[in-house]
Design a protein around this motif. Sequence first.
Motif, PDB file in Angstrom:
ATOM      1  N   LEU A 129     -22.787  11.725  -2.997  1.00  0.00           N
ATOM      2  CA  LEU A 129     -23.502  10.627  -3.630  1.00  0.00           C
ATOM      3  C   LEU A 129     -22.622   9.394  -3.670  1.00  0.00           C
ATOM      4  N   ALA A 130     -23.207   8.274  -4.076  1.00  0.00           N
ATOM      5  CA  ALA A 130     -22.449   7.036  -4.212  1.00  0.00           C
ATOM      6  C   ALA A 130     -21.618   7.090  -5.484  1.00  0.00           C
ATOM      7  N   SER A 131     -20.376   6.621  -5.392  1.00  0.00           N
ATOM      8  CA  SER A 131     -19.492   6.677  -6.561  1.00  0.00           C
ATOM      9  C   SER A 131     -20.065   5.872  -7.728  1.00  0.00           C
ATOM     10  N   GLY A 132     -20.760   4.769  -7.442  1.00  0.00           N
ATOM     11  CA  GLY A 132     -21.347   3.964  -8.505  1.00  0.00           C
ATOM     12  C   GLY A 132     -22.417   4.715  -9.279  1.00  0.00           C
ATOM     13  N   TYR A 152     -17.614  25.237 -28.365  1.00  0.00           N
ATOM     14  CA  TYR A 152     -16.770  24.672 -27.310  1.00  0.00           C
ATOM     15  C   TYR A 152     -17.575  24.120 -26.138  1.00  0.00           C
ATOM     16  N   TYR A 153     -18.763  24.688 -25.894  1.00  0.00           N
ATOM     17  CA  TYR A 153     -19.567  24.244 -24.762  1.00  0.00           C
ATOM     18  C   TYR A 153     -20.133  22.838 -24.975  1.00  0.00           C
ATOM     19  N   LEU A 154     -20.070  22.313 -26.209  1.00  0.00           N
ATOM     20  CA  LEU A 154     -20.506  20.943 -26.449  1.00  0.00           C
ATOM     21  C   LEU A 154     -19.394  19.935 -26.183  1.00  0.00           C
ATOM     22  N   ASN A 155     -18.147  20.423 -26.049  1.00  0.00           N
ATOM     23  CA  ASN A 155     -17.013  19.533 -25.790  1.00  0.00           C
ATOM     24  C   ASN A 155     -16.915  19.225 -24.298  1.00  0.00           C
ATOM     25  N   GLY A 156     -17.999  18.774 -23.746  1.00  0.00           N
ATOM     26  CA  GLY A 156     -18.062  18.491 -22.321  1.00  0.00           C
ATOM     27  C   GLY A 156     -19.435  17.978 -21.957  1.00  0.00           C
ATOM     28  N   MET A 157     -19.698  17.891 -20.685  1.00  0.00           N
ATOM     29  CA  MET A 157     -20.965  17.349 -20.189  1.00  0.00           C
ATOM     30  C   MET A 157     -21.624  18.340 -19.241  1.00  0.00           C
ATOM     31  N   LEU A 158     -22.920  18.509 -19.407  1.00  0.00           N
ATOM     32  CA  LEU A 158     -23.696  19.338 -18.492  1.00  0.00           C
ATOM     33  C   LEU A 158     -24.074  18.510 -17.267  1.00  0.00           C
ATOM     34  N   LEU A 159     -23.734  19.015 -16.076  1.00  0.00           N
ATOM     35  CA  LEU A 159     -24.236  18.451 -14.831  1.00  0.00           C
ATOM     36  C   LEU A 159     -25.231  19.451 -14.256  1.00  0.00           C
ATOM     37  N   GLY A 165     -32.777  15.573  -8.115  1.00  0.00           N
ATOM     38  CA  GLY A 165     -31.505  14.861  -8.115  1.00  0.00           C
ATOM     39  C   GLY A 165     -30.477  15.520  -9.014  1.00  0.00           C
ATOM     40  N   LEU A 166     -29.656  14.683  -9.637  1.00  0.00           N
ATOM     41  CA  LEU A 166     -28.566  15.156 -10.493  1.00  0.00           C
ATOM     42  C   LEU A 166     -28.771  14.588 -11.896  1.00  0.00           C
ATOM     43  N   ARG A 167     -28.634  15.435 -12.893  1.00  0.00           N
ATOM     44  CA  ARG A 167     -28.810  15.026 -14.296  1.00  0.00           C
ATOM     45  C   ARG A 167     -27.522  15.276 -15.069  1.00  0.00           C
ATOM     46  N   GLY A 168     -27.143  14.309 -15.896  1.00  0.00           N
ATOM     47  CA  GLY A 168     -26.042  14.469 -16.827  1.00  0.00           C
ATOM     48  C   GLY A 168     -26.576  14.547 -18.240  1.00  0.00           C
ATOM     49  N   VAL A 169     -26.071  15.493 -19.015  1.00  0.00           N
ATOM     50  CA  VAL A 169     -26.519  15.695 -20.393  1.00  0.00           C
ATOM     51  C   VAL A 169     -25.310  15.884 -21.291  1.00  0.00           C
ATOM     52  N   ALA A 170     -25.317  15.216 -22.430  1.00  0.00           N
ATOM     53  CA  ALA A 170     -24.254  15.410 -23.417  1.00  0.00           C
ATOM     54  C   ALA A 170     -24.864  15.390 -24.807  1.00  0.00           C
ATOM     55  N   ASP A 172     -23.651  16.291 -29.201  1.00  0.00           N
ATOM     56  CA  ASP A 172     -22.732  16.831 -30.199  1.00  0.00           C
ATOM     57  C   ASP A 172     -23.492  17.480 -31.350  1.00  0.00           C
ATOM     58  N   GLY A 173     -24.787  17.708 -31.149  1.00  0.00           N
ATOM     59  CA  GLY A 173     -25.617  18.310 -32.186  1.00  0.00           C
ATOM     60  C   GLY A 173     -26.289  17.283 -33.083  1.00  0.00           C
ATOM     61  N   HIS A 174     -25.811  16.033 -33.047  1.00  0.00           N
ATOM     62  CA  HIS A 174     -26.395  14.963 -33.852  1.00  0.00           C
ATOM     63  C   HIS A 174     -27.075  13.904 -33.003  1.00  0.00           C
ATOM     64  N   ARG A 175     -26.737  13.885 -31.732  1.00  0.00           N
ATOM     65  CA  ARG A 175     -27.345  12.944 -30.794  1.00  0.00           C
ATOM     66  C   ARG A 175     -27.315  13.557 -29.404  1.00  0.00           C
ATOM     67  N   LEU A 176     -28.099  12.972 -28.525  1.00  0.00           N
ATOM     68  CA  LEU A 176     -28.269  13.517 -27.183  1.00  0.00           C
ATOM     69  C   LEU A 176     -28.394  12.354 -26.207  1.00  0.00           C
ATOM     70  N   ALA A 177     -27.758  12.484 -25.040  1.00  0.00           N
ATOM     71  CA  ALA A 177     -27.867  11.476 -23.988  1.00  0.00           C
ATOM     72  C   ALA A 177     -28.188  12.165 -22.671  1.00  0.00           C
ATOM     73  N   ILE A 178     -29.163  11.611 -21.948  1.00  0.00           N
ATOM     74  CA  ILE A 178     -29.589  12.164 -20.660  1.00  0.00           C
ATOM     75  C   ILE A 178     -29.670  11.030 -19.650  1.00  0.00           C
ATOM     76  N   ARG A 179     -29.126  11.274 -18.468  1.00  0.00           N
ATOM     77  CA  ARG A 179     -29.223  10.289 -17.383  1.00  0.00           C
ATOM     78  C   ARG A 179     -29.489  11.019 -16.079  1.00  0.00           C
ATOM     79  N   ASP A 180     -30.470  10.544 -15.306  1.00  0.00           N
ATOM     80  CA  ASP A 180     -30.815  11.125 -14.007  1.00  0.00           C
ATOM     81  C   ASP A 180     -30.455  10.158 -12.892  1.00  0.00           C
ATOM     82  N   ILE A 181     -29.997  10.698 -11.771  1.00  0.00           N
ATOM     83  CA  ILE A 181     -29.826   9.906 -10.556  1.00  0.00           C
ATOM     84  C   ILE A 181     -30.473  10.664  -9.406  1.00  0.00           C
ATOM     85  N   ASP A 182     -31.031   9.915  -8.475  1.00  0.00           N
ATOM     86  CA  ASP A 182     -31.668  10.527  -7.310  1.00  0.00           C
ATOM     87  C   ASP A 182     -30.618  10.921  -6.290  1.00  0.00           C
TER      88      ASP A 182
END
Length: 366
Positions: A129-132, A152-159, A165-170, A172-182
């Motif tokens: 993929l593109a580094s950007g 311990y599995y929350l001390n990191g990011m799910l790819l 495509g590829l999804r990143g998920v993080a 900490d039990g109080h908030r959640l962030a999700i980002r998808d790239i094609d």
Amino acid sequence: MKNCFDRDELLHPLQSLIGVVDRQQSMPILGHVLIDGVASSVTLVATDTEVELSIEVPHRTEEPGAFTLPGRMLYEICRSLPEGASVELSVSEGQATVRSGRSRFSLMSFAAPDFPRIGMCPERARLTLASGDLKTLLEETHVAMAVQDVRYYLNGMLLERHARGLRGVATDGHRLAIRDIDLPQEGQDPVQIIVPRKAVTELLRVVPGGSDEIQLMIGETHLQVRVGAFTLTSKLVDGRYPDYDRVIPKDCERVVIAPRELLRDSLKRACIVCTDRYKAVRIALSKGVLSATAQNADREHAEEDIEVDYDGDPVEIGFNGSYLLDALDVIESEKVRIELKDAGSGCILVPEEGRNPTLVVMPMRL
């Protein structure tokens, strides 16, 4: 063994490696950087046995060979030298000498074969993929990673590699962030890995923006990322990531469209009176108005009102103001869409158009 470098040939790679050099130094050699020279290049390597970062630098090597030097000490020496200075490194019988002009340093050196390297296991998937794109994914999700959580599995990011495509998920039990790239690759099997926090932090430092090609090699227990002169190898977190989809509120009937920068600035001002680290803020919604109020133990009080597009029933919800600000910082659209179900559920923050990234902030009791 002796070689001569321009000061910047060492300083710039050391600036990138220094975050990986083990601060605790559970083993003395982990405080060192491996310098491995061949005829036309020099590779510098740092590791803490969990994450390894190597950088290949073009350099005509006078005497090929490998040795180690104290990483932080060498970095400080190079940083203190004037631009354009010449640095001579020589090693003999476990002792290294660093010379530059009238400066001379005698440092300890370990044998190169004793330097621990992280071996990459056979890969089960490879992504290009593109580094950007990877940098954007990391930047917009890493804020929600846990810090030293017992889970311990929350001390990191799910790819997560899925059909689209590829999804990143993080979270900490109080908030959640999700980002998808094609991704253009077709027909690849789904893959889920948990990348440890330190590897994510180092990737944020070394992965450039733009369209440079980057490769992710995924093994059973390791991830290797290659971009330009950099190669990062990391152990993966052994665990099962929680079902994050259950955290996302469903059937959110209350929808607010707010100017992102105006809302962010208002929350920053409201949080000024907050003296605790949670920065509790009460959000009150009424027709056309969002009110943010905060109060500390001394009953000092702040209130901010902004005009928003909202036509639902009045509602009040408490949030950690820092979490809301982090979410607004990674959403780049002019306006932000906030979706709420009720006072006991979290809120969803997304760009006005689309849902990438998607951030969820859970309520807190005030």
